[in-house]
Design a protein around this motif. Structure first.
Motif, PDB file in Angstrom:
ATOM      1  N   VAL A 172      34.838  47.824  53.217  1.00 47.11           N
ATOM      2  CA  VAL A 172      34.956  46.372  53.113  1.00 47.11           C
ATOM      3  C   VAL A 172      36.226  45.956  53.857  1.00 47.11           C
ATOM      4  O   VAL A 172      36.957  46.796  54.381  1.00 47.11           O
ATOM      5  CB  VAL A 172      35.022  45.902  51.642  1.00 47.11           C
ATOM      6  CG1 VAL A 172      33.747  46.267  50.899  1.00 47.11           C
ATOM      7  CG2 VAL A 172      36.243  46.480  50.926  1.00 47.11           C
ATOM      8  N   THR A 173      36.503  44.669  53.898  1.00 50.41           N
ATOM      9  CA  THR A 173      37.711  44.192  54.565  1.00 50.41           C
ATOM     10  C   THR A 173      38.899  44.239  53.616  1.00 50.41           C
ATOM     11  O   THR A 173      38.748  44.228  52.389  1.00 50.41           O
ATOM     12  CB  THR A 173      37.527  42.750  55.065  1.00 50.41           C
ATOM     13  OG1 THR A 173      37.358  41.882  53.934  1.00 50.41           O
ATOM     14  CG2 THR A 173      36.319  42.646  55.988  1.00 50.41           C
ATOM     15  N   GLN A 174      40.097  44.260  54.208  1.00 51.83           N
ATOM     16  CA  GLN A 174      41.316  44.249  53.389  1.00 51.83           C
ATOM     17  C   GLN A 174      41.424  42.990  52.542  1.00 51.83           C
ATOM     18  O   GLN A 174      41.788  43.065  51.360  1.00 51.83           O
ATOM     19  CB  GLN A 174      42.536  44.431  54.291  1.00 51.83           C
ATOM     20  CG  GLN A 174      43.851  44.589  53.546  1.00 51.83           C
ATOM     21  CD  GLN A 174      44.515  43.267  53.203  1.00 51.83           C
ATOM     22  OE1 GLN A 174      44.211  42.252  53.827  1.00 51.83           O
ATOM     23  NE2 GLN A 174      45.394  43.270  52.223  1.00 51.83           N
ATOM     24  N   PRO A 175      41.108  41.799  53.088  1.00 48.01           N
ATOM     25  CA  PRO A 175      41.154  40.598  52.238  1.00 48.01           C
ATOM     26  C   PRO A 175      40.201  40.674  51.043  1.00 48.01           C
ATOM     27  O   PRO A 175      40.499  40.141  49.977  1.00 48.01           O
ATOM     28  CB  PRO A 175      40.756  39.480  53.206  1.00 48.01           C
ATOM     29  CG  PRO A 175      41.187  39.967  54.546  1.00 48.01           C
ATOM     30  CD  PRO A 175      40.907  41.439  54.506  1.00 48.01           C
ATOM     31  N   ALA A 176      39.056  41.339  51.219  1.00 48.67           N
ATOM     32  CA  ALA A 176      38.117  41.469  50.104  1.00 48.67           C
ATOM     33  C   ALA A 176      38.732  42.307  48.978  1.00 48.67           C
ATOM     34  O   ALA A 176      38.561  41.991  47.791  1.00 48.67           O
ATOM     35  CB  ALA A 176      36.811  42.105  50.581  1.00 48.67           C
ATOM     36  N   VAL A 177      39.437  43.379  49.343  1.00 46.47           N
ATOM     37  CA  VAL A 177      40.127  44.181  48.327  1.00 46.47           C
ATOM     38  C   VAL A 177      41.203  43.352  47.644  1.00 46.47           C
ATOM     39  O   VAL A 177      41.346  43.357  46.414  1.00 46.47           O
ATOM     40  CB  VAL A 177      40.746  45.443  48.970  1.00 46.47           C
ATOM     41  CG1 VAL A 177      41.668  46.157  47.978  1.00 46.47           C
ATOM     42  CG2 VAL A 177      39.650  46.387  49.440  1.00 46.47           C
TER      43      VAL A 177
ATOM     44  N   VAL B  93      41.306  42.485  43.616  1.00 46.50           N
ATOM     45  CA  VAL B  93      42.440  42.874  42.765  1.00 46.50           C
ATOM     46  C   VAL B  93      43.079  41.647  42.128  1.00 46.50           C
ATOM     47  O   VAL B  93      43.410  41.646  40.935  1.00 46.50           O
ATOM     48  CB  VAL B  93      43.477  43.670  43.578  1.00 46.50           C
ATOM     49  CG1 VAL B  93      44.752  43.875  42.769  1.00 46.50           C
ATOM     50  CG2 VAL B  93      42.907  45.018  44.000  1.00 46.50           C
ATOM     51  N   ALA B  94      43.247  40.585  42.916  1.00 49.01           N
ATOM     52  CA  ALA B  94      43.832  39.352  42.378  1.00 49.01           C
ATOM     53  C   ALA B  94      42.962  38.774  41.253  1.00 49.01           C
ATOM     54  O   ALA B  94      43.477  38.288  40.238  1.00 49.01           O
ATOM     55  CB  ALA B  94      44.010  38.327  43.497  1.00 49.01           C
ATOM     56  N   ALA B  95      41.641  38.843  41.418  1.00 51.05           N
ATOM     57  CA  ALA B  95      40.742  38.347  40.382  1.00 51.05           C
ATOM     58  C   ALA B  95      40.864  39.175  39.108  1.00 51.05           C
ATOM     59  O   ALA B  95      40.837  38.628  37.991  1.00 51.05           O
ATOM     60  CB  ALA B  95      39.301  38.366  40.890  1.00 51.05           C
TER      61      ALA B  95
END
Length: 302
Positions: free
Chosen positions: A35-40, A44-46
């Motif tokens: 997946v993309t880094q922003p998706a990770v 995690v933020a969620a």
């Protein structure tokens, strides 16, 4: 289980957290999960928002676990390991084969292991071989794999010494004369992605592609000897200088298999080491000035 579902934004959040916590690097976790880094980062933020506590400290050097994150990592990693072991046991009882997961670089898999995968399967018919392939540096944690190739500066224990790490510029035979004159394009490993560097150089994010470019005559690449040994033996690559560059690291195969799989993982490690040593011994006869066989013994023993 229904109570656990209410405590998480999604079941996927645990898989993302476990990868991010193991690497302490969102980009590496994204590569592993495809997946993309922003998706990770968003996942995690969620999870942090849902739990109401920070799990990572973000900074320029990466993402470091907080004390709460460390505790959650230990619990999740242990649970995942137990689940994985039981799934492997179920699979083994179903088909009679022992599952072994091998952690190696994509380049080693593509350029050294695949040309002899038929012989490996014939030698280990009782193994269900699985791969964890790493596109970047192969020096991080082993995770929950059974056997891992890693490049380290000290013996980590429960490991089989393979060779001293060394490299040499290599190119296709069609480009050899041009390379010896210093007129060939250089093909570099560029972790940021594929791009033209200018000044007669090319960069690619995956070392497997770097070597592929060298093999089809697009330029000179730095050849890490354990990866290019097969193609040097076959004559598809040639060294461009008469001296090896030996690093401070050694290549090991780390046996992290549970007790019921440790013996067969050790046999597989010995097979890989012996096959590689055959290549390197053959190369020593072809290119004696390189002194390749000195790499086969641990430092200070020869």
């Amino acid at each position: 289980m229904s109570g656990l579902r209410r405590k998480l934004p999604s079941s996927h959040a645990l898989f993302v957290f476990e990868a991010a916590a193991r690497h302490e690097n969102f980009s590496r976790a994204a590569e592993e999960l495809n997946v993309t880094q922003p998706a990770v980062s968003r996942a995690v933020a969620a999870l942090e928002a849902h739990l109401g506590t920070p799990l990572f400290r973000r900074g320029k050097s990466g993402a470091r676990l907080t004390s709460e994150g460390q505790r959650l990592r230990d619990v999740v990693s242990g649970a995942f390991a137990d689940i994985g072991a039981e799934l492997d046991a179920l699979a083994s009882r179903r088909d009679g084969k022992t599952p072994i997961t091998l952690s190696v670089s994509t380049a080693f898999t593509a350029h050294w292991l695949m040309p002899r995968i038929g012989r490996l399967r014939a030698a280990f018919r009782e193994i269900d071989l699985r791969f964890q392939m790493i596109p970047g540096p192969v020096d991080g944690p082993t995770g929950d794999v059974d056997l891992a190739m890693r490049y380290l500066t000290a013996d980590p224990g429960e490991a089989l010494f393979v060779m001293q790490e060394a490299h040499i510029p290599v190119c296709a035979p069609s480009l050899h004369e041009t390379a010896l004159r210093g007129e060939a394009t250089c093909i570099l490993l560029d972790p940021e992605g594929t791009k033209a560097h200018g000044g007669g150089t090319l960069g690619f994010a995956d070392y497997a592609i770097v070597l592929q470019g060298a093999m089809i005559g697009q330029g000179v690449a730095e050849g890490w000897l354990n990866i290019v040994a097969h193609w040097l033996c076959e004559g598809h690559l040639l060294p461009c200088v008469d001296a090896l560059s030996i690093t401070v690291r050694d290549c090991y195969l780390l046996n992290r298999a549970p007790e019921d799989r440790r013996a067969i993982a050790a046999e597989l490690a010995i097979w890989i080491r012996d096959e590689l040593h055959k290549d390197l011994t053959r190369l020593d006869h072809t290119f004696p000035r390189l002194g390749i066989t000195r790499l086969l013994a641990p430092r200070g023993t020869g």
